[in-house]
Design an enzyme around this catalytic site. Structure first.
Site, mmCIF file in Angstrom:
data_model
loop_
_atom_site.group_PDB
_atom_site.id
_atom_site.type_symbol
_atom_site.label_atom_id
_atom_site.label_comp_id
_atom_site.label_asym_id
_atom_site.label_seq_id
_atom_site.Cartn_x
_atom_site.Cartn_y
_atom_site.Cartn_z
ATOM 1 N N LYS A 101 0.565 -7.620 -6.152
ATOM 2 C CA LYS A 101 -0.771 -8.044 -5.698
ATOM 3 C C LYS A 101 -1.349 -9.171 -6.550
ATOM 4 O O LYS A 101 -2.089 -10.014 -6.046
ATOM 5 C CB LYS A 101 -1.731 -6.849 -5.727
ATOM 6 C CG LYS A 101 -1.348 -5.710 -4.781
ATOM 7 C CD LYS A 101 -1.703 -6.014 -3.348
ATOM 8 C CE LYS A 101 -1.401 -4.836 -2.435
ATOM 9 N NZ LYS A 101 -1.567 -5.159 -1.009
ATOM 10 N N GLU B 229 -11.555 -5.375 -1.403
ATOM 11 C CA GLU B 229 -11.473 -3.942 -1.133
ATOM 12 C C GLU B 229 -10.084 -3.492 -1.559
ATOM 13 O O GLU B 229 -9.162 -4.323 -1.665
ATOM 14 C CB GLU B 229 -11.786 -3.668 0.328
ATOM 15 C CG GLU B 229 -10.671 -3.713 1.338
ATOM 16 C CD GLU B 229 -9.748 -4.900 1.280
ATOM 17 O OE1 GLU B 229 -8.548 -4.626 1.038
ATOM 18 O OE2 GLU B 229 -10.150 -6.034 1.499
ATOM 19 N N SER C 200 7.621 -2.837 -5.204
ATOM 20 C CA SER C 200 6.397 -3.648 -5.187
ATOM 21 C C SER C 200 5.438 -3.329 -6.321
ATOM 22 O O SER C 200 4.606 -4.163 -6.680
ATOM 23 C CB SER C 200 5.687 -3.478 -3.841
ATOM 24 O OG SER C 200 5.482 -2.105 -3.567
HETATM 25 C C1 LIG Z 1 2.330 -1.173 -5.218
HETATM 26 C C2 LIG Z 1 1.954 -1.434 -3.799
HETATM 27 N N1 LIG Z 1 2.924 -1.706 -2.917
HETATM 28 C C3 LIG Z 1 2.638 -1.941 -1.612
HETATM 29 C C4 LIG Z 1 1.329 -1.891 -1.152
HETATM 30 C C5 LIG Z 1 1.088 -2.136 0.301
HETATM 31 O O1 LIG Z 1 0.524 -3.373 0.541
HETATM 32 P P1 LIG Z 1 1.346 -4.558 1.212
HETATM 33 O O2 LIG Z 1 1.971 -4.008 2.442
HETATM 34 O O3 LIG Z 1 0.323 -5.579 1.478
HETATM 35 O O4 LIG Z 1 2.373 -5.014 0.225
HETATM 36 C C6 LIG Z 1 0.286 -1.614 -2.043
HETATM 37 C C7 LIG Z 1 -1.099 -1.588 -1.576
HETATM 38 O O5 LIG Z 1 -2.034 -1.286 -2.254
HETATM 39 C C8 LIG Z 1 0.608 -1.379 -3.408
HETATM 40 O O6 LIG Z 1 -0.339 -1.098 -4.303
#
Ligand SMILES: Cc1ncc(COP(=O)(O)O)c(C=O)c1O
Length: 466
Positions: free
Chosen positions: A152, A174, A441
């Site tokens: 993020k 948010e 992620s």
């Molecule tokens: C670590 C992590 N991975 C994935 C996501 C999902 O978001 P996105 O689909 O935008 O990657 C989030 C959302 O808060 C997150 O904190």
């Protein structure tokens, strides 16, 4: 409309992108005009089209052809927002395009990615996990090792730079899992901007660690008590704030969803994940991965991970949604398993809704995937069959998290663990000479309390054991 230019090395490495991004150059057909007419009408009356009205005859094959100048990815996307926001959104798009063509902006952004964010994130061979599964070798893209603990920050720092460029003094965001809130708060602190974060009360409880981190970075927390007290309710409140304070405030949207131009902006900032991965594969193996998997909440980590490979037909791509307690209405957040086309919070996409178009309740063990809609670019590639989508249930996710901790010493975020759960099933079906790459992620420190609860472990039990 200003097209991207070749000087923007990070975002637009190929010089011909200026041509690609200019929708004026896109081939037009009678079909295209019909679709445009449908878009205008649907915009006017917020039409909810049945799924079978989605056309698969779209002729675009180039990943840079979408979105079009109105923000549409085929029939998905668009700008379904109050009139008062339109000027701010047009200004934002204009500033974004100019910034990406400005070498000074790109150089500052790349410098921050390297020295503040910690990019590039490593590519790691999960040797013991691969042995455990049998079949393909599993590689992990370690976005969890970035500053603040998730992908993020890559988008948050980019948008805060844009906010500064627009002369805004205040940013709002948010957050569900808290990772986007933490990233925005950190970026705002770095540039001395006022920061306000909206978060559902339920999410604040399950992500208390991140709430405290946002406090430390000087952000003001605004708990949201309406609705289910989760992400969609926080988005409503953030939109209300933005409509009221749009003159001095930029809304840092955290995923590749919502109104145009956010799906485009967030994708462009997150594309660096796939670019790094491609370079790492070229250097380490001289080839591409056979398959890639990433979790899909709004869709930012996954579209950033996949985008660079969309033209590579040999690479299979799988997005993994939240199957929650199973695919029963209200018990999951797998939009492609139980949703249909509709407009929700700024754009047309797949939405979990009942027969009357009321938004369904959602559930996931991971706050960051617990959302009723999905980024429009995912809906587009899903209909075209280019990206496949599946889901993992809460139970599968908890088991996968335990396994990755035990075998690799890595604690992934519950969101990311959805893709790990998929890999555990998929790798044994693949050959040992094949490579399956999973995007981690984020890291799971924030989720420790949720995992303890799921496993029925109480803090006092831990003291007894040790
Ligand atoms: C670590 C992590 N991975 C994935 C996501 C999902 O978001 P996105 O689909 O935008 O990657 C989030 C959302 O808060 C997150 O904190």
């Amino acid at each position: 409309m200003v097209a991207f230019q070749g000087g923007a090395a990070l975002i637009t490495q190929e010089p011909e992108l200026a041509h690609r991004y200019s929708s004026a150059n896109a081939p037009r057909s009678v079909f295209g005009f019909v679709i445009d007419a449908i878009r205008v009408i649907s915009r006017a009356i917020h039409l909810q089209l049945p799924m079978n009205s989605v056309s698969s005859t779209d002729t675009h094959t180039d990943r840079f052809c979408v979105p079009d100048s109105l923000g549409f990815f085929g029939p998905y996307g668009g700008m379904f927002v109050p009139e008062t926001l339109m000027t701010a959104l047009f200004e934002f798009e204009q500033v974004f395009r100019e910034a990406m063509a400005d070498p000074a902006f790109v150089a500052e952004y790349e410098d921050l990615l390297r020295h503040f964010v910690g990019r590039p994130s490593p590519l790691y061979y999960a040797e013991r996990l691969s042995e455990h599964c049998g079949g393909a070798r599993i590689y992990l893209k370690r976005e969890d090792l970035l500053h603040t603990g998730a992908h993020k920050i890559t988008n948050a720092i980019g948008q805060v730079l844009l906010a500064k460029r627009m002369g805004k003094t205040r940013v709002i965001a948010e957050t569900g899992a808290g990772q986007h809130g933490v990233a925005t708060a950190a970026a705002a602190a770095r540039f001395g901007l006022e920061c306000v974060i909206y978060m559902g009360r339920v999410d604040m409880r399950r992500q208390a660690l991140n709430v405290f981190r946002m406090n430390l970075f000087g952000a003001t927390m605004r708990p949201v008590d309406s609705g289910q007290q989760t992400l969609k309710d926080a988005v409503n409140e953030a939109m209300r704030d933005w409509v009221t304070n749009v003159r001095d405030t930029h809304y840092v949207v955290g995923s590749a969803l919502g109104t145009h131009p956010f799906p485009l902006v967030v994708r462009e900032f997150q594309r660096v994940i796939g670019k790094e991965l491609r370079a790492q594969f070229a250097e380490q193996f001289g080839r591409l991965p056979d398959e890639m998997a990433a979790c899909v909440g709004g869709g930012s980590n996954s579209i950033g991970f996949f985008h660079e490979f969309l033209d590579e037909s040999s690479v299979r791509m799988v997005g993994v949604e939240a199957g929650g307690r199973g695919i029963t209405e209200g018990q999951h957040a797998a939009r492609f398993a139980g949703g249909r086309m509709g407009v929700f919070q700024g754009c047309m996409s797949y939405v979990l809704q009942d027969g009357d178009g009321q938004i369904n309740l959602t559930h996931s063990v991971s706050a960051g995937l617990d959302y009723a809609s999905v980024g429009p670019e995912h809906a587009y590639y899903r209909d075209r069959g280019r990206i496949e989508y599946g889901y993992a249930t809460d139970d599968e996710v908890i088991e996968a998290l335990k396994l990755l901790c035990r075998l690799e010493g890595i604690l992934p975020a519950l969101e990311s663990t959805h893709a790990v759960a998929y890999a555990l099933k998929r790798a044994p079906q693949m050959r040992p000479d094949q490579v399956l790459c999973v995007n981690i992620s984020g890291r799971g420190d924030k989720d420790v309390h949720t995992v303890m609860e799921s496993l029925g472990v109480k803090p006092e039990d831990l003291v007894e054991c040790s």
